[in-house]
Enzyme design. Structure first.
Site, mmCIF file in Angstrom:
data_model
loop_
_atom_site.group_PDB
_atom_site.id
_atom_site.type_symbol
_atom_site.label_atom_id
_atom_site.label_comp_id
_atom_site.label_asym_id
_atom_site.label_seq_id
_atom_site.Cartn_x
_atom_site.Cartn_y
_atom_site.Cartn_z
ATOM 1 N N ALA A 165 0.828 -1.205 0.000
ATOM 2 C CA ALA A 165 0.000 0.000 0.000
ATOM 3 C C ALA A 165 0.864 1.257 0.000
ATOM 4 O O ALA A 165 0.558 2.236 -0.691
ATOM 5 C CB ALA A 165 -0.941 -0.003 1.208
ATOM 6 N N ASP A 166 1.943 1.238 0.763
ATOM 7 C CA ASP A 166 2.880 2.362 0.748
ATOM 8 C C ASP A 166 3.451 2.563 -0.651
ATOM 9 O O ASP A 166 3.496 3.689 -1.167
ATOM 10 C CB ASP A 166 4.038 2.092 1.718
ATOM 11 C CG ASP A 166 3.681 2.362 3.165
ATOM 12 O OD1 ASP A 166 2.776 3.183 3.416
ATOM 13 O OD2 ASP A 166 4.313 1.758 4.046
#
Length: 359
Positions: A165-166
């Protein structure tokens, strides 16, 4: 000079998504001014350290100029405005509402610098029921459904090895600001971009969550061709308690391997739906336990099969492929992962030098 030479970026981000995105811009000539609190980006304190700096911090902030400002003080605010007034881009990673309360929200910036492209990066975006929910990568993966299929053999979700997600947010933000730069060339006006880790991650599920997307049930790893339900897209233990993978489901690869193992009779099973290949998976599990990982590497040499040994990071970074493509570089006593974006015409300009001293 680099593709982004002449572009000035004021970077108000920390940890991973924003710093990764602005580092890729700095790699290609952008002037990135990293604005840190007086205590510094928390990543500065993350072990391990090399040449006096955190390996994590240095590998996500190279090529930038760092300044430390107290944004609650009048002098700090004035210093930041001086940077923003001359900037092409502002990138911030505070929780929604914080940057506005400090006086540097998009509306305030646009009123002074209409050409500025303003990008906010957060976990869930600036609006919606989850906007103010505190979260790092694992929580975003949990709420977006991805952690449910990052599971072990018993179906229990495990901590993901990659902060997807980062990384998705950083890459999506990079694409967005570059689009905004193209648009500004036509209109002369900047824009506001609301990047959410959640939003950026969600499109990555299209190949595994088709039924759920269409209103049906959730995927189960054991029934998915990319999540463990297919024999030729799977992980196998070897005799020395190491692992190998088969990473190509095309029937030609199955035919090549199973013929070499004198089990051509199993080829039709490789074409069966995921979740119905149990007999083939069991055969391969037993077979790969008969040799060590490196013995299998030697055995597979010359065979046209999508196969790979599972390497740890020390092994992977020491591989000839990394050396040949200069993917790990040494500069000023420290190691750096090389830029993954390369242009033939200005390849030589890419630098890993930086001015990262806070102050």
């Amino acid at each position: 000079m680099g593709k982004l030479s002449g572009i000035r970026v004021v970077d108000l981000t920390q940890f991973l998504p924003g710093p990764m995105m602005t580092m890729m811009m700095a790699d290609h000539g952008a002037e990135v001014i990293k604005v840190e609190p007086l205590t510094g980006d928390p990543a500065r304190g993350q072990a391990p350290f090399e040449a006096g700096q955190s390996v994590w911090f240095r590998n996500l902030n190279r090529g930038k100029r760092s300044v430390a400002l107290d944004l609650k003080s009048e002098s700090g605010k004035a210093a930041l405005w001086a940077l923003i007034d001359e900037a092409d881009m502002v990138v911030e990673g505070f929780r929604p509402g914080v940057i506005g309360r400090l006086g540097f929200g998009y509306e305030a910036v646009a009123a002074r610098n209409r050409r500025a492209i303003y990008c906010s990066i957060s976990a869930f975006g600036q609006s919606g029921p989850l906007a103010h929910h505190p979260a790092h990568d694992i929580a975003v993966q949990a709420l977006s459904g991805f952690l449910s299929v990052n599971d072990g053999a018993d179906g229990t979700p495990v901590v993901p090895g990659v902060p997807s997600a980062d990384m998705a947010a950083g890459l999506t933000a990079l694409a967005a600001v570059l689009m905004a730069l193209v648009g500004r060339d036509r209109t002369g006006r900047g824009d506001y971009i609301d990047i959410a880790m959640y939003d950026a991650m969600l499109p990555w599920c299209a190949h595994i969550a088709g039924e759920a997307i269409a209103g049906g049930g959730p995927p189960r790893s054991a029934d998915q061709r990319s999540l463990g339900g297919a024999a030729f897209y799977n992980v196998y233990r070897t005799a020395d308690e190491r692992y190998i993978v088969l990473g190509g489901r095309e029937l030609k690869f199955a035919a090549n391997l199973l013929s070499a193992l004198d089990r051509a009779d199993l080829i039709p099973i490789a074409g069966a739906p995921a979740g119905e290949q149990g007999a083939l998976i069991a055969f391969l599990q037993d077979t790969f336990m008969q040799r060590t990982r490196d013995e299998w590497v030697a055995w597979f040499a010359g065979k046209d099969v999508a196969f790979a040994p599972v390497l740890d990071f020390a092994e992977a970074l020491a591989a000839p492929h990394v050396a040949d493509r200069e993917l790990l570089r040494h500069h000023e006593g420290a190691h750096h992962i090389a830029p993954s974006i390369r242009f033939k015409e200005d390849e030589s300009h890419v630098s890993i030098a930086s001015d990262l001293g806070a102050g």
